[in-house]
Design an enzyme around this catalytic site. Structure first.
Site, PDB file in Angstrom:
ATOM      1  N   PRO A   1      -9.538  29.512  99.864  1.00 39.86           N
ATOM      2  CA  PRO A   1     -10.886  29.428 100.605  1.00 39.86           C
ATOM      3  C   PRO A   1     -12.036  28.460  99.812  1.00 39.86           C
ATOM      4  CG  PRO A   1     -10.177  31.598 100.511  1.00 39.86           C
ATOM      5  CD  PRO A   1      -9.390  30.802  99.402  1.00 39.86           C
ATOM      6  N   GLU A   2     -11.816  27.140  99.720  1.00 40.00           N
ATOM      7  CA  GLU A   2     -12.998  26.445  99.515  1.00 40.00           C
ATOM      8  C   GLU A   2     -13.326  25.696 100.652  1.00 40.00           C
ATOM      9  OE1 GLU A   2     -13.391  24.457  95.609  1.00 40.00           O
ATOM     10  OE2 GLU A   2     -12.362  26.082  94.771  1.00 40.00           O
TER      11      GLU A   2
ATOM     12  N   LYS B   1     -18.235  26.557 103.498  1.00 34.73           N
ATOM     13  CA  LYS B   1     -17.298  27.688 103.401  1.00 34.73           C
ATOM     14  C   LYS B   1     -17.335  28.767 104.767  1.00 34.73           C
ATOM     15  CE  LYS B   1     -17.114  27.523  98.629  1.00 34.73           C
ATOM     16  NZ  LYS B   1     -17.811  28.233  97.398  1.00 34.73           N
TER      17      LYS B   1
ATOM     18  N   ASN C   1     -14.816  27.092  92.910  1.00 32.94           N
ATOM     19  CA  ASN C   1     -14.635  26.985  91.478  1.00 32.94           C
ATOM     20  C   ASN C   1     -13.434  26.161  91.113  1.00 32.94           C
ATOM     21  OD1 ASN C   1     -15.233  28.218  89.078  1.00 32.94           O
ATOM     22  ND2 ASN C   1     -13.589  29.551  89.153  1.00 32.94           N
TER      23      ASN C   1
ATOM     24  N   ARG D   1     -18.486  32.707  87.305  1.00 36.41           N
ATOM     25  CA  ARG D   1     -16.910  32.356  87.440  1.00 36.41           C
ATOM     26  C   ARG D   1     -16.555  31.562  86.182  1.00 36.41           C
ATOM     27  NH1 ARG D   1     -16.179  32.242  92.741  1.00 36.41           N
ATOM     28  NH2 ARG D   1     -13.889  32.451  92.038  1.00 36.41           N
TER      29      ARG D   1
END
Length: 298
Positions: A2-3, A52, A188, A281
């Site tokens: 999920p980016e 997103k 990330n 993160r």
DNA sequence: TCACAATGAACAA
DNA sequence: TGTTCCTTGTGAC
């Protein structure tokens, strides 16, 4: 996973298989039962992504908003070549698709928040951080808070907006890139890889980058996002041969310059890749190539 | 069997 | 800054 590329891929899939068709909606898990009932049986009018966030509009006028978070995913089966879009679910996906070949629609596997079902395709949503119904106005308001997305709107305007926002921010570039109000869709993995690809110190203030550096960064994000949407995989190394690229599509160990490579030699200079917490993160970087040192010496 | 990590973000204090 | 939420897979016991 999920980016931004993931969500655009879901939007493409939905436009391909659902838009224009009546869709049954249900919540096998029960946690979205009321919302599913409200849209079930309606025709899906459109599906699109901003960063997103996934938006799905329905003939009744409501807009479904889905955000996958870290581990949300769609499992897909039926008359489509797609199987899974989102966080890794490999084992379960295989069982799901096999089950769908035996009898359609297959039983839901695991905690399915939302099932979308047409004559030909079923899509099961598990683990989203957000799944809710909005009015069109609410959806517009939400979209207005998001930073530019290379695949939404006019390219030149997006680029200008990106540059303007970053030139006005003294936030470290590694923090700003993760802020969805600054730019949409970067997570990330793309953060760490973009910073390395441009040899940028993650702690350098966003506004300290030159106009040219910011424009290059935006152009590169555009390229990576388009590639990600096309392949469904984040391959961020630019030094691979065609054979290497094929390997990278199958195996995660070939995909990245720095992401999750702590202690391994930098592919450019051999210095061990370092890791530090940034914006809650894990940030991976090459201390040498990016001339980077965490401010507090961690 | 359990703790923990994972490509995210909202919210409280 | 810390806490919480969402779901699954992995790897340590």
């Amino acid at each position: 996973m999920p980016e931004g590329h993931t969500v655009h891929r879901v939007a493409v899939l939905f436009r391909d298989v659902f838009v224009g068709h009546p869709v049954e909606a249900s919540s096998p898990q029960g946690r979205f039962r009321d919302g599913a009932e409200l849209i079930s049986g309606q025709v899906m009018s459109d599906a699109w992504a901003v960063g997103k966030q996934l938006f799905v509009s329905w003939s009744g006028g409501m807009v479904l908003r889905v955000h996958l978070g870290i581990y949300g995913a769609w499992s897909v089966a039926g008359d489509t070549s797609e199987s899974s879009i989102g966080a890794p679910r490999t084992r379960r996906e295989e069982g799901f698709r096999r089950a769908a070949e035996d009898s359609f629609p297959p039983e839901p596997i695991g905690q399915v928040r939302l099932r979308l079902l047409s004559d030909a395709v079923v899509a099961d949503l598990r683990g989203p951080t957000a799944c809710e119904l909005l009015t069109p106005d609410e959806a517009s308001d939400l979209m207005a808070t998001l930073g530019p997305d290379p695949l939404v709107g006019k390219p030149a305007k997006n680029k200008a907006r990106f540059v303007e926002k970053f030139q006005a921010s003294s936030t470290p570039i590694g923090v700003a890139l993760m802020n969805q109000k600054m730019v949409s869709g970067i997570g990330n993995v793309y953060r760490a890889e973009l910073l390395f690809r441009h040899r940028l110190d993650p702690w350098q203030p966003a506004k300290s980058l030159t106009q040219e550096q910011l424009e290059d960064l935006w152009d590169d994000w555009t390229v990576l996002l388009k590639q990600g949407v096309k392949t469904g995989v984040m391959v961020t190394r630019g030094d691979l041969t065609p054979a290497g690229r094929r390997k990278a599509l199958r195996s995660s160990s070939w995909r990245h310059y720095v992401y999750k490579r702590t202690g391994s030699p930098c592919l450019a200079c051999g210095t061990p890749i370092a890791m530090a917490e940034m914006a809650t993160r894990k940030l991976y970087y090459c201390p040498q190539c990016q001339d980077a040192t965490p401010p507090t010496g961690g």
